[in-house]
Structure formats: structure tokens, C-alpha cells
Design an enzyme around this catalytic site. Structure first.
Site, PDB file in Angstrom:
ATOM      1  N   GLU A 114      -4.691  -1.168  10.954  1.00  0.00           N
ATOM      2  CA  GLU A 114      -4.832  -0.241  12.084  1.00  0.00           C
ATOM      3  C   GLU A 114      -4.356  -0.881  13.387  1.00  0.00           C
ATOM      4  OE1 GLU A 114      -5.302   2.795  11.427  1.00  0.00           O
ATOM      5  OE2 GLU A 114      -5.706   2.321   9.315  1.00  0.00           O
ATOM      6  N   HIS A 141      -0.709  -0.353  13.684  1.00  0.00           N
ATOM      7  CA  HIS A 141      -0.375   0.966  14.231  1.00  0.00           C
ATOM      8  C   HIS A 141      -0.515   0.973  15.752  1.00  0.00           C
ATOM      9  CE1 HIS A 141       0.374   3.115  10.576  1.00  0.00           C
ATOM     10  NE2 HIS A 141      -0.835   2.923  10.080  1.00  0.00           N
ATOM     11  N   GLU A 164       3.646   3.542   7.385  1.00  0.00           N
ATOM     12  CA  GLU A 164       2.600   2.896   6.589  1.00  0.00           C
ATOM     13  C   GLU A 164       3.108   1.590   5.970  1.00  0.00           C
ATOM     14  OE1 GLU A 164      -0.597   3.653   6.431  1.00  0.00           O
ATOM     15  OE2 GLU A 164      -0.142   5.224   7.889  1.00  0.00           O
TER      16      GLU A 164
END
Length: 341
Positions: A174, A177, A249
Site C-alpha cells: 500500500e 501505491h 498491482e
């Protein structure tokens, strides 16, 4: 080699961003012209009683096309503005509960420590920390338009079912990201899909109102057309989600492995998700998460792969991290634990 792979993945991600806007503009043009065609077509009776033809009122066609496109764009902008730029607000809107310093839960403390450690390793500010308490599956997401207003959320299932290293790898994913500003693109995707879905909602309202109008038959026809086109817009939106999310991803998986130095930990977390999916225990409870499915660590569909999946096939993600993984024999047996009340 790892840096070259990361560069290639980043280049692919930029291509996917351009693809997103191309698909959206194509969807917008197609849906607008279809609605305009329905509204602007006119019957023209010929010289004889038995001859007739249909013509398009081009002035009405152009006006309607522009009006529909503007309405869809306004719906997109409204949704994006409603979500705001603060990741904490977005996390709350998606059903997550903020972690406070007073929380004495050992699993929460471990989670908070991992977030702080990863922020230091990634040279990023510590984001707001949230938990999806009602979710027994393993998942996570990052939200916010900038690194200084970011938030990270994990499910209660992730806290209960993952080891420290596995949870740290998910948190690092995360953070990748956040560093790559994928969150900004994710918010735009939510707005675009909301705008395309707006026609379906309007069509349902028109059909519901048709019974109280003298022109009920015409309104029903218009409502059905809007519902069909709204579903078409939703289909394009799902295609858009799948097209954009998959490469990002892969990039986040690669970056997370560099943050932690342990790609096998992330592979182990993904394998546990696969074990839950095979048992039918991975699907989300919160309806709010559905339109944000492309933001999640793992697909919400409960399937290992799919044509419209917002994530790469789980097996391919695992094998990129652990080349020796055998999907026929290496899935772990995972049982979701009862949630705390």
C-alpha cells in the site's frame, strides 16, 4: 535487473493511465450519441399512406449529445469532489474505523508499528491508519490524493490471519501505491465510473415516475433506454478498472518487495488470500467497497482470476514473487476467524 523491471512496469502504468482516458472518452462519446440518436430520431411520412421513413433531427442530436456528455462529466466531478483529497475521509466513507493511540489491541499495535516502520523505510509521512473491522477476509487499500494526506486501511482478517512479516509486506504494498500516486488515479476512476453509472440511476427514476404521468408509455421507453445505456456505461467502467489496475498491482508488488527485502512474505500473504478464495471466505461485506474494488490489495470477487478482474490473476502475482509456486499443491488451508464484536 530489479530496477529495470520497475522502470518497465512504471512505463506500462503510464500507458495504462492514457488508456483509461481514451476508454472513458470513447464510452462518453458512444453513450452520448446513442441517447441523442434515440431522442432526435423523427418519423417522416412520405407521399403515400403506406410509405414512411425515419430521419434524424441533427440540431437536436448535437444539442442532446453535448448535454448528455456535460451531465456525465458533472457527475464525475461531483463524485471526485465529494470524495475529497483527504485519505482519512475516503477511508471513513468506505466503512473503515480510524486507529487511535488509546487502542490497546495487540494486533492493532503491531499494525501501527509496521506502518511507522514502513513509512521510515519508504521516506514517506506516516499516513492515517484505519481498520475495516467487519471484513474477515484479507485485504487492504490506500487512499488520498497526496502523500501528506494519505490513509492506509487493512481488514480485521488481515490483522488476525497474517504473520508480522506477511502483514508488513501488505502494508509495504500500500505504501508503494502512495509513493507512485496511484491513489490519485484511483479517485479519478471512481469518479468516472460514477458518472457512467449515473444514466442507470436516472433511468430507474424515470421508469418509477412513468406511472404517474400522462406520457407514461414514452417515459417507460426512455427509462428502459437509459437503464440499458447505463449498464453499458457500467460495463465500460469495469473494463476501464481492469485495464488500469493490473499493471499498477504488479508495480506495487515489486516495490513492496524492495521495501521489505522479502518477496516471499508478500507471496505468503497472497497464498493465504487464495486459500480463502478457494473456500469462498474472501468476499467483502461492505457494499461501499464495490465501487472502490480497484483500490484493494486483492480482488473482491472471490475468484482467483477473471476477464474483468481489477487485479492480475493471483497465481501470476505469486509466481512473480515465488517462481517455484505450484498452484496445484501449494495453497494453504486458511480459516477466517470470528470477528470481534
Amino acid at each position: 535487473m530489479a530496477e529495470q523491471s520497475s522502470y518497465l512496469l512504471a512505463a506500462n502504468a503510464r500507458k495504462q493511465s492514457r488508456l483509461m482516458w481514451g476508454l472513458f472518452l470513447l464510452s462518453l462519446a458512444l453513450v452520448s450519441m446513442l441517447i441523442a440518436g434515440i431522442v432526435s430520431i423523427r418519423p417522416v411520412t412520405g407521399a403515400t399512406a403506406h410509405s414512411s421513413q425515419w430521419l434524424i433531427d441533427w440540431q437536436a442530436f448535437i444539442f442532446t449529445s453535448i448535454a448528455v456528455a456535460v451531465l456525465i462529466l458533472l457527475a464525475c466531478l461531483w463524485k471526485i469532489m465529494t470524495l475529497g483529497s483527504d485519505g482519512a475521509d475516503i477511508a471513513r466513507a468506505l466503512g473503515a474505523t480510524e486507529v487511535t493511540d488509546e487502542n490497546s489491541d495487540p494486533a492493532i499495535k503491531r499494525y501501527r508499528n509496521l506502518v511507522e516502520e514502513t513509512a521510515l523505510a519508504a521516506s514517506l509521512p506516516v499516513p492515517a491508519i484505519f481498520v475495516l473491522e467487519k471484513e474477515s477476509g484479507i485485504n487492504a487499500f490506500a487512499a488520498g490524493k497526496s502523500t501528506d494526506k494519505a490513509a492506509i486501511a487493512v481488514t480485521r482478517g488481515a490483522l488476525e490471519l497474517l504473520t508480522r512479516d506477511e502483514l508488513g509486506a501488505v502494508v509495504a504494498h500500500e505504501f508503494a501505491h502512495i509513493r507512485n500516486l496511484d491513489m490519485r488515479l484511483n479517485l479519478r476512476l471512481i469518479g468516472l465510473i460514477h458518472g457512467l453509472m449515473g444514466l442507470y440511476v436516472v433511468g430507474r427514476i424515470v421508469m418509477h415516475s412513468a406511472g404517474r404521468s400522462r406520457k407514461g408509455g414514452q417515459l417507460v421507453f426512455l427509462g428502459i433506454a437509459l437503464v440499458i445505456l447505463g449498464l453499458l456505461g457500467a460495463f465500460f467502467g469495469r473494463v476501464m478498472q481492469a485495464a488500469i489496475s493490473r499493471q499498477r498491482e504488479y508495480l506495487a508488488d515489486a516495490d513492496a518487495s524492495r521495501f521489505t527485502g522479502d518477496p516471499l512474505a508478500l507471496a505468503a500473504a497472497l497464498k493465504k488470500i487464495g486459500g480463502l478464495q478457494r473456500s469462498g471466505l474472501q468476499e467483502a461485506v461492505h457494499d461501499e467497497l464495490e465501487e472502490a474494488r480497484h483500490m484493494m490489495f486483492a480482488d473482491l470477487s472471490g475468484k482467483l482470476s477473471g476477464w474483468l478482474s481489477t487485479h492480475p490473476p493471483l497465481i501470476q502475482r505469486i509466481q512473480a514473487l515465488e517462481p517455484g509456486f505450484n498452484p496445484d499443491t501449494d495453497w494453504p488451508q486458511v480459516q477466517a476467524k470470528p470477528l470481534q464484536k
